[in-house]
Scaffold this motif. Structure first.
Motif, PDB file in Angstrom:
ATOM      1  N   GLY A   1      45.903  40.368  44.719  1.00  0.00           N
ATOM      2  CA  GLY A   1      45.232  40.893  43.531  1.00  0.00           C
ATOM      3  C   GLY A   1      44.696  39.787  42.640  1.00  0.00           C
ATOM      4  N   LEU A   2      45.474  38.725  42.478  1.00  0.00           N
ATOM      5  CA  LEU A   2      45.004  37.583  41.685  1.00  0.00           C
ATOM      6  C   LEU A   2      43.724  37.001  42.283  1.00  0.00           C
ATOM      7  CD1 LEU A   2      48.286  35.634  40.857  1.00  0.00           C
ATOM      8  CD2 LEU A   2      46.774  36.780  39.239  1.00  0.00           C
ATOM      9  N   ARG A   3      43.730  36.833  43.594  1.00  0.00           N
ATOM     10  CA  ARG A   3      42.527  36.289  44.248  1.00  0.00           C
ATOM     11  C   ARG A   3      41.312  37.167  43.975  1.00  0.00           C
ATOM     12  NH1 ARG A   3      46.287  35.105  48.744  1.00  0.00           N
ATOM     13  NH2 ARG A   3      46.580  32.850  48.722  1.00  0.00           N
ATOM     14  N   ARG A   4      41.467  38.475  44.137  1.00  0.00           N
ATOM     15  CA  ARG A   4      40.357  39.402  43.885  1.00  0.00           C
ATOM     16  C   ARG A   4      39.922  39.351  42.416  1.00  0.00           C
ATOM     17  NH1 ARG A   4      43.641  42.678  47.089  1.00  0.00           N
ATOM     18  NH2 ARG A   4      44.282  43.893  45.274  1.00  0.00           N
ATOM     19  N   ASN A   5      40.894  39.319  41.508  1.00  0.00           N
ATOM     20  CA  ASN A   5      40.566  39.262  40.079  1.00  0.00           C
ATOM     21  C   ASN A   5      39.835  37.973  39.715  1.00  0.00           C
ATOM     22  OD1 ASN A   5      41.778  41.732  39.742  1.00  0.00           O
ATOM     23  ND2 ASN A   5      43.615  40.937  38.762  1.00  0.00           N
ATOM     24  N   PHE A   6      40.278  36.847  40.265  1.00  0.00           N
ATOM     25  CA  PHE A   6      39.605  35.573  39.980  1.00  0.00           C
ATOM     26  C   PHE A   6      38.183  35.571  40.547  1.00  0.00           C
ATOM     27  CE2 PHE A   6      43.976  33.278  39.851  1.00  0.00           C
ATOM     28  CZ  PHE A   6      44.171  33.678  38.544  1.00  0.00           C
ATOM     29  N   GLU A   7      38.014  36.152  41.735  1.00  0.00           N
ATOM     30  CA  GLU A   7      36.667  36.240  42.320  1.00  0.00           C
ATOM     31  C   GLU A   7      35.758  37.111  41.456  1.00  0.00           C
ATOM     32  OE1 GLU A   7      37.285  37.640  46.321  1.00  0.00           O
ATOM     33  OE2 GLU A   7      38.336  35.793  46.888  1.00  0.00           O
ATOM     34  N   ALA A   8      36.279  38.249  40.989  1.00  0.00           N
ATOM     35  CA  ALA A   8      35.476  39.146  40.153  1.00  0.00           C
ATOM     36  C   ALA A   8      35.129  38.485  38.821  1.00  0.00           C
ATOM     37  CB  ALA A   8      36.218  40.458  39.919  1.00  0.00           C
ATOM     38  N   MET A   9      36.072  37.769  38.244  1.00  0.00           N
ATOM     39  CA  MET A   9      35.812  37.091  36.972  1.00  0.00           C
ATOM     40  C   MET A   9      34.823  35.945  37.191  1.00  0.00           C
ATOM     41  SD  MET A   9      36.332  37.110  33.755  1.00  0.00           S
ATOM     42  CE  MET A   9      37.873  37.650  33.064  1.00  0.00           C
ATOM     43  N   THR A  10      34.948  35.226  38.288  1.00  0.00           N
ATOM     44  CA  THR A  10      34.004  34.149  38.594  1.00  0.00           C
ATOM     45  C   THR A  10      32.585  34.701  38.705  1.00  0.00           C
ATOM     46  OG1 THR A  10      35.726  32.894  39.750  1.00  0.00           O
ATOM     47  CG2 THR A  10      33.451  32.293  40.228  1.00  0.00           C
ATOM     48  N   ALA A  11      32.449  35.862  39.326  1.00  0.00           N
ATOM     49  CA  ALA A  11      31.118  36.476  39.483  1.00  0.00           C
ATOM     50  C   ALA A  11      30.494  36.846  38.148  1.00  0.00           C
ATOM     51  CB  ALA A  11      31.228  37.706  40.382  1.00  0.00           C
ATOM     52  N   ARG A  12      31.299  37.027  37.110  1.00  0.00           N
ATOM     53  CA  ARG A  12      30.771  37.362  35.780  1.00  0.00           C
ATOM     54  C   ARG A  12      30.337  36.121  34.995  1.00  0.00           C
ATOM     55  NH1 ARG A  12      35.015  41.206  36.320  1.00  0.00           N
ATOM     56  NH2 ARG A  12      34.135  43.301  36.189  1.00  0.00           N
ATOM     57  N   MET A  13      30.698  34.956  35.474  1.00  0.00           N
ATOM     58  CA  MET A  13      30.385  33.710  34.772  1.00  0.00           C
ATOM     59  C   MET A  13      28.941  33.288  35.049  1.00  0.00           C
ATOM     60  SD  MET A  13      33.021  32.487  33.142  1.00  0.00           S
ATOM     61  CE  MET A  13      34.649  33.197  32.940  1.00  0.00           C
ATOM     62  N   PRO A  14      28.351  32.556  34.079  1.00  0.00           N
ATOM     63  CA  PRO A  14      27.047  31.955  34.375  1.00  0.00           C
ATOM     64  C   PRO A  14      27.205  30.997  35.558  1.00  0.00           C
ATOM     65  CG  PRO A  14      27.603  31.753  32.037  1.00  0.00           C
ATOM     66  CD  PRO A  14      28.827  32.256  32.739  1.00  0.00           C
ATOM     67  N   GLN A  15      26.249  30.938  36.416  1.00  0.00           N
ATOM     68  CA  GLN A  15      26.282  30.085  37.612  1.00  0.00           C
ATOM     69  C   GLN A  15      27.584  30.305  38.396  1.00  0.00           C
ATOM     70  OE1 GLN A  15      25.634  26.306  35.575  1.00  0.00           O
ATOM     71  NE2 GLN A  15      23.492  26.362  36.262  1.00  0.00           N
ATOM     72  N   PRO A  16      27.796  31.545  38.849  1.00  0.00           N
ATOM     73  CA  PRO A  16      29.068  31.899  39.478  1.00  0.00           C
ATOM     74  C   PRO A  16      29.388  31.163  40.779  1.00  0.00           C
ATOM     75  CG  PRO A  16      27.472  33.664  39.734  1.00  0.00           C
ATOM     76  CD  PRO A  16      26.864  32.649  38.813  1.00  0.00           C
ATOM     77  N   GLU A  17      28.407  30.507  41.367  1.00  0.00           N
ATOM     78  CA  GLU A  17      28.648  29.818  42.633  1.00  0.00           C
ATOM     79  C   GLU A  17      29.252  28.429  42.453  1.00  0.00           C
ATOM     80  OE1 GLU A  17      24.817  28.765  40.964  1.00  0.00           O
ATOM     81  OE2 GLU A  17      25.665  30.709  41.405  1.00  0.00           O
TER      82      GLU A  17
END
Length: 193
Positions: free
Chosen positions: A128-144
């Protein structure tokens, strides 16, 4: 699927959903099988038709709790990935989320409990942490970028901790101050160098 199997599946899901809520409200050790089954309108003996052990139920309930926000959004026809960072922060660090522990973030409610729990529960929590961090990263500017992931992890940890501490405070003004202070800080984080 036959009718009896469908009924069994619905009952199983009802038990897991109820357990996920109760665990967030009372902690991993806060509820017993007998109380849970009584609340579900079932007998204790019926528990073992669905689960091999309490640990199995707890792992399933934690998985359900961790995925509950995403399911709630999807049931409302909202793609969770389409929610902006600011809207996510506002929702997460809200008084409503603070006041409805049984419906909210499992990490804010149960971090210490999960850390002391079985390997199965910790594995569910880690996924769940991994999924949450991925989802939060996708919301950031320049998510890659690596920096976006770093800020996503920082934001997630700050928000989870702030929600937990806001729940601890029995002073309404202090509780609200915690939520608002961290909300403003996390909203500024993506632009910080």
């Amino acid at each position: 699927m036959g009718r009896s199997q469908l009924e069994k599946q619905k009952t199983h899901e009802r038990i897991v959903t109820l357990a996920a809520k109760r665990l967030r409200e009372e902690g991993l050790e806060g509820i017993g099988v007998a109380d849970l089954m009584k609340e579900a309108g079932l007998t204790v003996g019926g528990f073992y038709k669905h689960f091999a052990s309490r640990d199995e139920l707890v792992a399933e309930a934690m998985e359900s709790a961790i995925g509950s926000w995403r399911r709630q959004q999807e049931e409302q026809g909202i793609d969770p990935a389409s929610i902006s960072l600011n809207d996510y922060i506002d929702n997460y660090l809200s008084e409503r989320h603070r006041d409805h522990c049984g419906e909210g973030c499992a990490y804010a409610a149960l971090t210490a409990d999960m850390a002391r729990s079985s390997d199965a529960v910790r594995a569910v929590a880690t996924d769940g942490l991994r999924r949450n961090f991925e989802a939060m990263t996708a919301r950031m500017p320049q998510p890659e970028t690596v920096e976006a992931r770093r800020k996503a992890i920082i934001a997630s940890c700050l928000m989870t901790g702030a929600l937990g501490l806001a729940r601890v405070a029995n002073d309404e003004a202090l509780s609200a101050e915690i939520l608002e202070t961290v909300k403003q800080f996390v909203k500024a984080l993506p632009q910080a160098k």
